[in-house]
Structures are given as structure tokens and as C-alpha cells.
Design a protein around this motif. Structure first.
Motif, mmCIF file in Angstrom:
data_model
loop_
_atom_site.group_PDB
_atom_site.id
_atom_site.type_symbol
_atom_site.label_atom_id
_atom_site.label_comp_id
_atom_site.label_asym_id
_atom_site.label_seq_id
_atom_site.Cartn_x
_atom_site.Cartn_y
_atom_site.Cartn_z
ATOM 1 N N UNK A 519 -6.306 -12.778 -2.755
ATOM 2 C CA UNK A 519 -4.921 -12.955 -3.171
ATOM 3 C C UNK A 519 -4.312 -11.676 -3.739
ATOM 4 N N UNK A 520 -5.144 -10.646 -3.993
ATOM 5 C CA UNK A 520 -4.624 -9.347 -4.427
ATOM 6 C C UNK A 520 -4.613 -8.329 -3.293
ATOM 7 N N UNK A 521 -4.940 -8.778 -2.089
ATOM 8 C CA UNK A 521 -4.987 -7.878 -0.937
ATOM 9 C C UNK A 521 -3.817 -8.176 -0.007
ATOM 10 N N UNK A 522 -2.805 -7.282 0.049
ATOM 11 C CA UNK A 522 -1.649 -7.514 0.923
ATOM 12 C C UNK A 522 -2.066 -7.672 2.378
ATOM 13 N N UNK A 523 -1.284 -8.441 3.121
ATOM 14 C CA UNK A 523 -1.564 -8.736 4.518
ATOM 15 C C UNK A 523 -1.092 -7.608 5.417
ATOM 16 N N UNK A 524 -1.928 -7.229 6.363
ATOM 17 C CA UNK A 524 -1.510 -6.300 7.414
ATOM 18 C C UNK A 524 -0.993 -7.120 8.589
#
Length: 590
Positions: A519-524
Motif C-alpha cells: 500500500x506504500x508502493x505506487x502502481x506502475x
């Protein structure tokens, strides 16, 4: 309705069906059917959010509550405005979850497939109730437009809704089952234009009728004259945005309703798709969700004007006094001419169908992923999953049709949709932000909510937490008592969830670390790149792009980015401008 009106409705049905069928070849897998391959940009996400969030019940409820309580009745729909800034944040959640259903989220966060199944059951019930409310609204409108009965058999009069409601369900099934979410989004684009049209179509005709009825021979045929005459016919209190102590929508009541729905909206099952989960990127998700909902807020102003016009022209009409739900339908029947009446009905059908198609597809995803493949056939092929999805989606629509035909109280059905989500709202919010939320805490909260808010009231026993501490509400107004009851509905599940979690075993630290890191990793936007980046971050090979706001604590709030903060503030200001615009419009001619 005339032959021309029926022709307009027939053409609408044909166009929508053809549009949906045109993309059926793109559905090759369950992911294509449920989420369209997560490839939707800002435009389709905007109209998906607008269409799924704007049903036939919205203009009907707005016109009804304005007819019965003046302009303050607009809050029966406009209360959603205050949630718009939060959508800027929540849209990112749904995209970063990288799930197909919110049932998948409960399985991951709480390590419990049974919780996923429980949520799937809730989701299907919610969709049936909500869709039935929209179908009931169509029934209320169709009766005045077409006539109370369509035909007679052996002296038996058959209500129009018994023909129209099943017909609507059939059309939704045809294009929704064929093209999945892509068909739903594409038709939502066309239907969204229809919804905007219905929001303004009645206003000029109503204002001109005001001039004809009340203006006299010396009046000029201008819309501003209509506003002036409307103010002359109604009491100044009818134009107040916030009602007095005897109004249903007092400031206190509205505040509680906003909090209740803010707690519950995030776990509405279709939000995993229309709330951002089907978007190409996080920014597409954000823009689509907030713009789509702001469009609805602007349309609401038109719906309120229709209610005020109806109150001015038909305030003493016995049909409306007996059943205010028919306000929109009677206004349409009496103000619109041939062709336009059919167009109005088509637009209302668009508002209904753009919501029901999303509910059908999301509901079928819940059944397939969180019930069928989890507990019945774990090795089911993609083809079998698609078949089960289409069968269960059809069952959801048919269930909504059945409930609608047996329950025709639009506002009561709307209020029920406010309360149903409390079963899972607290577990979602607490689990999003606190590592200490436990699986046993969720089950305790669900059990408490089911007993306190559904089972005991059904048995004629109300549970009042305020009454338990010795506060006597018997001398309070009915509205004040309802406000307190709704406030209890908001607060109590959170208290139960937190206390129960403190007293029960914690979830696996490894599972929690993986979830909160995700949830802290932005989506590519590229699926393969996103997968590789996420796995590297979880494995510790790459640092999280977003950091915790409260390091070394069990609180899992992410540190706001500049985009988060600026967008939230801008939307707060925008909400104020929308309210100012409504006040300005309602003051015209005063």
C-alpha cells in the motif's frame, strides 16, 4: 406517452444494447470481464464513477425531499459532496490493492477466506437492495409518464412497473453479460450524457409553465420571470439550504449522515472498479473518481430546481401529497410534450442501467472469486469462471427486479443502504490504518452490527447506547432521536472493533508487512513493470516510495505527498464553490 415517445425509448434500448455487444470480443478472461484489463483512462473512469454513482433514484429522491421539505431536501443526495475530497485519497487505495474484489482485500489483510466469503455475501445483498431501490424509482416515474396501468387482462389492471422493470433488467443482462466491465463503461459514457440531459431538461419547461400559470398577460416569457414567480409562490424558508429544527435535514442530522456514509462508502463493493481499481494509473483513478462525482453534484442542482418547480405548480396535488415519490414523474408528464417524454424516460433508464450493470459485474466477481473458486472449485478454468460469473450476475439482476416489484418505497430503501455497510466499514477503516486490527475483531464487529442494527430491530427491539447510560430521549423531536441513533450506528462498530482487537490474537507480522508495504508502493501503469517493482520492494531490494507518517508505531498512515495535499485542499474549496453555486441559483428572482 405517444407513439413517438415509445419509439424514442425503443431506439435508446437498441443503441445501448448494440454498444455493449460491440465490445464482447474483448472479453477473453475473468480479468477482462471483471476489470477490463485495468486499462481505463480518465474519460471512461469519470463516466464510470458518474454512472455507477448516479442512479434513477437520485433525481427521484431529490425531487421528493425538496417537494416535502424545500431546498434543504437536496441533502438527501447532495450529502455525498462532502466526501469528494476524500475520494482523492481513496482512489489510490483501490489501485494499490491490485485486487479484483474487496473480498480479496479482506482475505489478504485478515488472512481469512471465510471473511472474504462473508463480504461477498454482504456485497450481493447490498447490490440487490440498492439496485431494487433504483428500479423502484423507475416504477414511480413510469406510472405518471405512461399511465398507472398499461393493460388489462380479464378485468385485472397490470401496473406498468411489472412490464418495464423486467424489461430494463433484460437489456442490462444482454449487454452486461456479453461485454463485461468494458461494455458497462462504454455504455456508461453514453448514459452519462443522458443523465446530464435529464438534469436540465425539465427546468426551462417548468419555468415557462410558471410564467404561463402565475404570470398574467403582462409577464415576459423569460426564465428569470419564472424564478421570480417561483419565489412569490413559495415561502422563503423553502429556499433555505439548511432546514430548521422541524426539518429532516438539520445541520446535526446532515453531519451524522455524512459521517455514516463516509464510513460506509469505502466498502461499497463496486468501488474496487469504479473507485479506481480498473484505471490505468493512480492519477487516472483519482481524476476519474472525483470528476465523475463532481458532475453528479452539479446535476443535483437541476434536480432540486425540479422539486421547487413541482412544489410551486403542484403543491396541493393530491397525487403528490399521497405519494411524493412521484414528484419527478408527474412533473415530467405535465411539463414535457411528445417525444420529450420518451426522452426523459430514456434518460432515467440510462441513470438506472449505468448503475445496475456495474453492480451486476462486481457482484458476480465476488461470487466467483470469494465463494466459488475458494470453496467449491479451486481448479476451475477461466471459461468455467466466466460462465459462473454470467449466471450469478443474472441472478443478482433478477433478485433486484423481484425485490423492486414487492417493495416500492424509494426513500426507505435508500435509508437502508446507508445502514447495511456498517457491518464491514469499521473493519475496513481500522484495518487500513492499524496493524493491531485482528480477524477475531472483525467477526465480533460483524456479529455486533448484525444483532444491534438488524436482528433486534426486526424483532421490535431497539438498542440505544445513549439510553444505556441514562439519557432519556423521549422528549426529543423525532429527527433528533434519529440523529442520535445514526450517530450510534457510526461510532459503536469502531469501538467494538478496537476493543475486540486489543483482546484477541494478532495477525501474522509477515502478512502485515507485505500488505502495508504494497500500500506504500505506487502502481506502475505497465503490469509487468509494476509486478517486478512490487516484488523487489517487498523483498527489501528496493526502498518504498512512500514512508510512514508515524514511524515505529502500529499506525499505518502514509506520509501525504504534495499531490495528496494539494488535491485535497483544492477539492475542499471546490465543494464550497458548489454549495455557493446552489445558493446562487436558488436565490435567482428573489
Amino acid at each position: 406517452m405517444t407513439s413517438l415517445d415509445y419509439a424514442v425509448v425503443g431506439i435508446y434500448f437498441a443503441l445501448v444494447t448494440a454498444l455493449g455487444l460491440s465490445v464482447s470480443s474483448r472479453v477473453r478472461s475473468p480479468d477482462d470481464y471483471f476489470l477490463g484489463g485495468r486499462g481505463f483512462g480518465k474519460l471512461l473512469q469519470t463516466f464510470a464513477a458518474f454512472g455507477a454513482g448516479t442512479g434513477s433514484g437520485d433525481p427521484v429522491n431529490a425531487a421528493r425531499t425538496v417537494y416535502t421539505g424545500g431546498a434543504s431536501g437536496m441533502w438527501s443526495v447532495m450529502y455525498w459532496l462532502f466526501m469528494t475530497p476524500f475520494y482523492w485519497i481513496t482512489a489510490v487505495w483501490y489501485r494499490r490493492m491490485r485486487h479484483v474484489t474487496l473480498g480479496d482485500w479482506f482475505v489478504e489483510r485478515y488472512e481469512s477466506p471465510r471473511l472474504g466469503a462473508a463480504y461477498a455475501t454482504f456485497g450481493v445483498i447490498y447490490f440487490v437492495v440498492y439496485a431494487s431501490m433504483l428500479l423502484s424509482a423507475i416504477g414511480k416515474v413510469a406510472a405518471p409518464l405512461i399511465g398507472a396501468t398499461l393493460f388489462e387482462i380479464g378485468g385485472l389492471s397490470i401496473p406498468i412497473e411489472y412490464l418495464l422493470v423486467p424489461a430494463i433488467g433484460a437489456v442490462v443482462l444482454v449487454y452486461g453479460l456479453a461485454g463485461g466491465l468494458h461494455a458497462a463503461y462504454l455504455t456508461d459514457l453514453a448514459q452519462g450524457i443522458c443523465i446530464i440531459l435529464l438534469s436540465v431538461l425539465l427546468v426551462p419547461f417548468g419555468l415557462m409553465e410558471m410564467v404561463r400559470v402565475f404570470g398574467g398577460p403582462e409577464s415576459q416569457s423569460s426564465l428569470l420571470d419564472g424564478f421570480t414567480l417561483m419565489h412569490e409562490q413559495l415561502d422563503p424558508s423553502d429556499f433555505q439550504l439548511f432546514g430548521g429544527a422541524d426539518s429532516q435535514f438539520t445541520v446535526a442530522y446532515l453531519t451524522v449522515v455524512v459521517l455514516l456514509n463516509l464510513a460506509g462508502v469505502v466498502i461499497q463493493p463496486h468501488f474496487i472498479a469504479t473507485g479506481g481499481g480498473s484505471a490505468k494509473s493512480e492519477y487516472d483513478a483519482r481524476v476519474g473518481l472525483v470528476v465523475g462525482n463532481l458532475l453528479k453534484r452539479l446535476c443535483t442542482i437541476g434536480w432540486v430546481l425540479v422539486g421547487l418547480i413541482a412544489l410551486s405548480l403542484f403543491g396541493d396535488d393530491p397525487l403528490l401529497i399521497d405519494d411524493p415519490d412521484k414528484t419527478w414523474g408527474i412533473a415530467s408528464a405535465r411539463l414535457l410534450g411528445p417525444g420529450l417524454t420518451g426522452l426523459m424516460l430514456s434518460c432515467l433508464l440510462a441513470a438506472l442501467m449505468s448503475s445496475v450493470d456495474a453492480y451486476m459485474i462486481t457482484g458476480s466477481a465476488l461470487i466467483v472469486r470469494n465463494l466459488y473458486t475458494t470453496f467449491i472449485d479451486p481448479d476451475a478454468s477461466e471459461r468455467r469462471c466466466l460462465l459462473v460469473a454470467k449466471i450469478t450476475g443474472a441472478a443478482i439482476v433478477l433478485g433486484a427486479v423481484a425485490v423492486s416489484l414487492t417493495t416500492m418505497d424509494v426513500f426507505a430503501q435508500l435509508q437502508l443502504t446507508w445502514v447495511i455497510p456498517v457491518l464491514f466499514a469499521a473493519p475496513f477503516w481500522v484495518g487500513m490504518y492499524w496493524r493491531g486490527a485482528t480477524t477475531a475483531g472483525v467477526w465480533a464487529t460483524i456479529a455486533f452490527g448484525a444483532i444491534a442494527f438488524f436482528i433486534l430491530p426486526a424483532l421490535g427491539q431497539e438498542v440505544s447506547l445513549v439510553g444505556l447510560v441514562g439519557v432519556d430521549l423521549s422528549g426529543w423531536t423525532a429527527n433528533s432521536q434519529e440523529t442520535v441513533q445514526l450517530a450510534e450506528t457510526v461510532v459503536a462498530p469502531f469501538v467494538v472493533m478496537i476493543v475486540a482487537s486489543l483482546l484477541t490474537p494478532k495477525n501474522s507480522p509477515t502478512t502485515l508487512d507485505r500488505y502495508y508495504t504494497k500500500m506504500r508502493t505506487p502502481v506502475d501503469p505497465d503490469p509487468q513493470t509494476d509486478k517486478a517493482k512490487l516484488e523487489a520492494t517487498i523483498a527489501g531490494e528496493q526502498v518504498c516510495d512512500i514512508q510512514k507518517l508515524f514511524p515505529n508505531t502500529p499506525l499505518e498512515f502514509n506520509r501525504p505527498t504534495r499531490t495528496d495535499a494539494v488535491g485535497f485542499v483544492v477539492l475542499c474549496v471546490t465543494c464550497g464553490l458548489v454549495i455557493g453555486l446552489a445558493k446562487l441559483v436558488f436565490s435567482l428572482g428573489s
